[in-house]
Design a protein around this motif. Structure first.
Motif, PDB file in Angstrom:
ATOM      1  N   TRP A  26       2.706   4.539   4.677  1.00 40.48           N
ATOM      2  CA  TRP A  26       3.339   3.609   5.607  1.00 40.48           C
ATOM      3  C   TRP A  26       3.902   4.354   6.802  1.00 40.48           C
ATOM      4  O   TRP A  26       4.530   5.400   6.657  1.00 40.48           O
ATOM      5  N   LEU A  27       3.692   3.787   7.985  1.00 37.98           N
ATOM      6  CA  LEU A  27       4.293   4.321   9.198  1.00 37.98           C
ATOM      7  C   LEU A  27       5.753   3.898   9.247  1.00 37.98           C
ATOM      8  O   LEU A  27       6.062   2.706   9.226  1.00 37.98           O
ATOM      9  N   CYS A  28       6.637   4.876   9.311  1.00 31.21           N
ATOM     10  CA  CYS A  28       8.076   4.595   9.423  1.00 31.21           C
ATOM     11  C   CYS A  28       8.647   5.383  10.583  1.00 31.21           C
ATOM     12  O   CYS A  28       8.149   6.451  10.936  1.00 31.21           O
ATOM     13  N   THR A  29       9.688   4.853  11.134  1.00 35.76           N
ATOM     14  CA  THR A  29      10.415   5.517  12.200  1.00 35.76           C
ATOM     15  C   THR A  29      11.760   5.970  11.656  1.00 35.76           C
ATOM     16  O   THR A  29      12.237   5.428  10.658  1.00 35.76           O
ATOM     17  N   LEU A  67       6.954  -5.847   0.597  1.00 33.97           N
ATOM     18  CA  LEU A  67       6.143  -4.700   0.172  1.00 33.97           C
ATOM     19  C   LEU A  67       5.225  -5.069  -0.988  1.00 33.97           C
ATOM     20  O   LEU A  67       4.066  -4.657  -1.027  1.00 33.97           O
ATOM     21  N   GLN A  68       5.744  -5.860  -1.914  1.00 29.52           N
ATOM     22  CA  GLN A  68       4.937  -6.296  -3.056  1.00 29.52           C
ATOM     23  C   GLN A  68       3.756  -7.138  -2.574  1.00 29.52           C
ATOM     24  O   GLN A  68       2.618  -6.922  -2.979  1.00 29.52           O
ATOM     25  N   VAL A  69       4.009  -8.082  -1.688  1.00 27.69           N
ATOM     26  CA  VAL A  69       2.949  -8.965  -1.195  1.00 27.69           C
ATOM     27  C   VAL A  69       1.948  -8.195  -0.342  1.00 27.69           C
ATOM     28  O   VAL A  69       0.738  -8.350  -0.493  1.00 27.69           O
ATOM     29  N   VAL A  70       2.429  -7.340   0.552  1.00 27.59           N
ATOM     30  CA  VAL A  70       1.514  -6.605   1.422  1.00 27.59           C
ATOM     31  C   VAL A  70       0.671  -5.619   0.615  1.00 27.59           C
ATOM     32  O   VAL A  70      -0.504  -5.412   0.915  1.00 27.59           O
ATOM     33  N   LYS A  71       1.221  -5.021  -0.430  1.00 28.86           N
ATOM     34  CA  LYS A  71       0.443  -4.125  -1.281  1.00 28.86           C
ATOM     35  C   LYS A  71      -0.671  -4.879  -2.003  1.00 28.86           C
ATOM     36  O   LYS A  71      -1.745  -4.339  -2.219  1.00 28.86           O
ATOM     37  N   ASN A  72      -0.426  -6.138  -2.368  1.00 29.68           N
ATOM     38  CA  ASN A  72      -1.457  -6.953  -3.010  1.00 29.68           C
ATOM     39  C   ASN A  72      -2.624  -7.239  -2.072  1.00 29.68           C
ATOM     40  O   ASN A  72      -3.728  -7.522  -2.518  1.00 29.68           O
ATOM     41  N   HIS A  73      -2.371  -7.181  -0.761  1.00 27.03           N
ATOM     42  CA  HIS A  73      -3.408  -7.441   0.227  1.00 27.03           C
ATOM     43  C   HIS A  73      -3.944  -6.156   0.857  1.00 27.03           C
ATOM     44  O   HIS A  73      -4.774  -6.212   1.756  1.00 27.03           O
ATOM     45  N   GLU A  74      -3.493  -5.012   0.364  1.00 22.37           N
ATOM     46  CA  GLU A  74      -3.842  -3.714   0.940  1.00 22.37           C
ATOM     47  C   GLU A  74      -5.346  -3.486   1.033  1.00 22.37           C
ATOM     48  O   GLU A  74      -5.846  -2.946   2.014  1.00 22.37           O
ATOM     49  N   TRP A 131       5.434   9.427   7.558  1.00 24.08           N
ATOM     50  CA  TRP A 131       4.428   8.659   6.833  1.00 24.08           C
ATOM     51  C   TRP A 131       4.769   8.768   5.364  1.00 24.08           C
ATOM     52  O   TRP A 131       4.844   9.876   4.827  1.00 24.08           O
ATOM     53  N   LEU A 132       4.988   7.643   4.688  1.00 26.28           N
ATOM     54  CA  LEU A 132       5.451   7.646   3.303  1.00 26.28           C
ATOM     55  C   LEU A 132       4.571   6.787   2.412  1.00 26.28           C
ATOM     56  O   LEU A 132       4.176   5.678   2.807  1.00 26.28           O
ATOM     57  N   THR A 133       4.296   7.277   1.200  1.00 23.94           N
ATOM     58  CA  THR A 133       3.652   6.429   0.206  1.00 23.94           C
ATOM     59  C   THR A 133       4.650   5.345  -0.182  1.00 23.94           C
ATOM     60  O   THR A 133       5.854   5.450   0.111  1.00 23.94           O
ATOM     61  N   THR A 134       4.189   4.326  -0.873  1.00 20.55           N
ATOM     62  CA  THR A 134       5.106   3.269  -1.302  1.00 20.55           C
ATOM     63  C   THR A 134       6.213   3.842  -2.177  1.00 20.55           C
ATOM     64  O   THR A 134       7.387   3.508  -1.995  1.00 20.55           O
ATOM     65  N   GLU A 135       5.862   4.719  -3.090  1.00 22.91           N
ATOM     66  CA  GLU A 135       6.869   5.317  -3.972  1.00 22.91           C
ATOM     67  C   GLU A 135       7.882   6.140  -3.183  1.00 22.91           C
ATOM     68  O   GLU A 135       9.089   6.044  -3.400  1.00 22.91           O
ATOM     69  N   GLU A 136       7.397   6.937  -2.231  1.00 19.36           N
ATOM     70  CA  GLU A 136       8.313   7.718  -1.392  1.00 19.36           C
ATOM     71  C   GLU A 136       9.213   6.806  -0.573  1.00 19.36           C
ATOM     72  O   GLU A 136      10.395   7.094  -0.399  1.00 19.36           O
ATOM     73  N   LEU A 137       8.644   5.718  -0.100  1.00 19.56           N
ATOM     74  CA  LEU A 137       9.409   4.776   0.710  1.00 19.56           C
ATOM     75  C   LEU A 137      10.533   4.131  -0.082  1.00 19.56           C
ATOM     76  O   LEU A 137      11.689   4.153   0.345  1.00 19.56           O
ATOM     77  N   PHE A 151      10.734   0.556   9.013  1.00 13.69           N
ATOM     78  CA  PHE A 151       9.502   0.191   9.693  1.00 13.69           C
ATOM     79  C   PHE A 151       9.799  -0.014  11.175  1.00 13.69           C
ATOM     80  O   PHE A 151      10.898  -0.438  11.538  1.00 13.69           O
ATOM     81  N   PRO A 152       8.834   0.268  12.042  1.00 10.60           N
ATOM     82  CA  PRO A 152       9.071   0.057  13.467  1.00 10.60           C
ATOM     83  C   PRO A 152       9.195  -1.422  13.810  1.00 10.60           C
ATOM     84  O   PRO A 152       8.598  -2.276  13.153  1.00 10.60           O
ATOM     85  N   GLY A 153       9.958  -1.687  14.845  1.00 14.69           N
ATOM     86  CA  GLY A 153      10.150  -3.054  15.307  1.00 14.69           C
ATOM     87  C   GLY A 153      11.276  -3.107  16.313  1.00 14.69           C
ATOM     88  O   GLY A 153      11.847  -2.081  16.674  1.00 14.69           O
ATOM     89  N   GLY A 154      11.588  -4.306  16.752  1.00 13.23           N
ATOM     90  CA  GLY A 154      12.670  -4.443  17.717  1.00 13.23           C
ATOM     91  C   GLY A 154      12.684  -5.816  18.356  1.00 13.23           C
ATOM     92  O   GLY A 154      12.132  -6.776  17.828  1.00 13.23           O
ATOM     93  N   LYS A 155      13.300  -5.865  19.526  1.00 12.14           N
ATOM     94  CA  LYS A 155      13.493  -7.131  20.235  1.00 12.14           C
ATOM     95  C   LYS A 155      12.345  -7.421  21.188  1.00 12.14           C
ATOM     96  O   LYS A 155      11.769  -6.514  21.793  1.00 12.14           O
TER      97      LYS A 155
END
Length: 155
Positions: A38-41, A145-152, A120-126, A50-54
């Motif tokens: 996962w891309l994280c800031t 995270l659970q739902v998005v992993k099901n659609h990975e 960059w983190l695996t789900t477990e690291e995250l 996770f990245p995001g903003g206004k």
């Protein structure tokens, strides 16, 4: 609709449908999975998230999502897809659109970007990271995270 209380004690409502037109959404969040991570800031005040903003005036939600990811991580994304939205019952109430995206290109991260860096983190690291932002710890994030992993595999 999935309802939960966030880390600040605020009621939140999460939906995996497209937001109804009457929801004025002014914030975005983006999930980007690349090579199993996962891309994280690293936010200067809140920690890893996770990245995001206004959304800026005149911008669409999609334009804001693409811009925020780049400004915070130096990663260009493509194939942006609506994933969910949630409402935080704060004062004032606000809504956030959640998207998924794919890496198109990765530029070198420089001090010009808005954050301390990227990771960059695996789900477990995250989920086990010691410096997670408050919103990355709540039940809504766990559900997303659970739902998005099901659609990975569709990524």
């Amino acid at each position: 609709m999935f309802t939960f209380i966030d880390e600040n004690g605020l009621k939140c409502e999460l939906s995996f449908n497209k937001a109804p037109a009457e929801k004025e959404i002014k914030h975005v969040l983006v999930f980007v999975l690349y090579e199993g991570k996962w891309l994280c800031t690293i936010n200067k005040k809140r920690g890893v998230e996770f990245p995001g903003g206004k959304v800026e005036p005149g911008e669409t939600l999609e334009e804001a999502a693409i811009r925020e990811v780049y400004e915070e991580t130096a990663v260009h994304i493509t194939d942006l897809n609506w994933f969910a939205y949630y409402v935080v019952h704060d004062t004032p109430v606000f809504s956030k659109a959640v998207f998924t995206g794919r890496v198109e290109k990765i530029d070198e991260f420089t001090q010009e970007h808005e954050t301390l860096g990227i990771t960059w983190l695996t789900t477990e690291e995250l989920v086990n990271h010691p410096s997670l932002s408050f919103y990355m710890k709540d039940e809504g994030m766990k559900k997303m995270l659970q739902v998005v992993k099901n659609h990975e595999r569709q990524w």
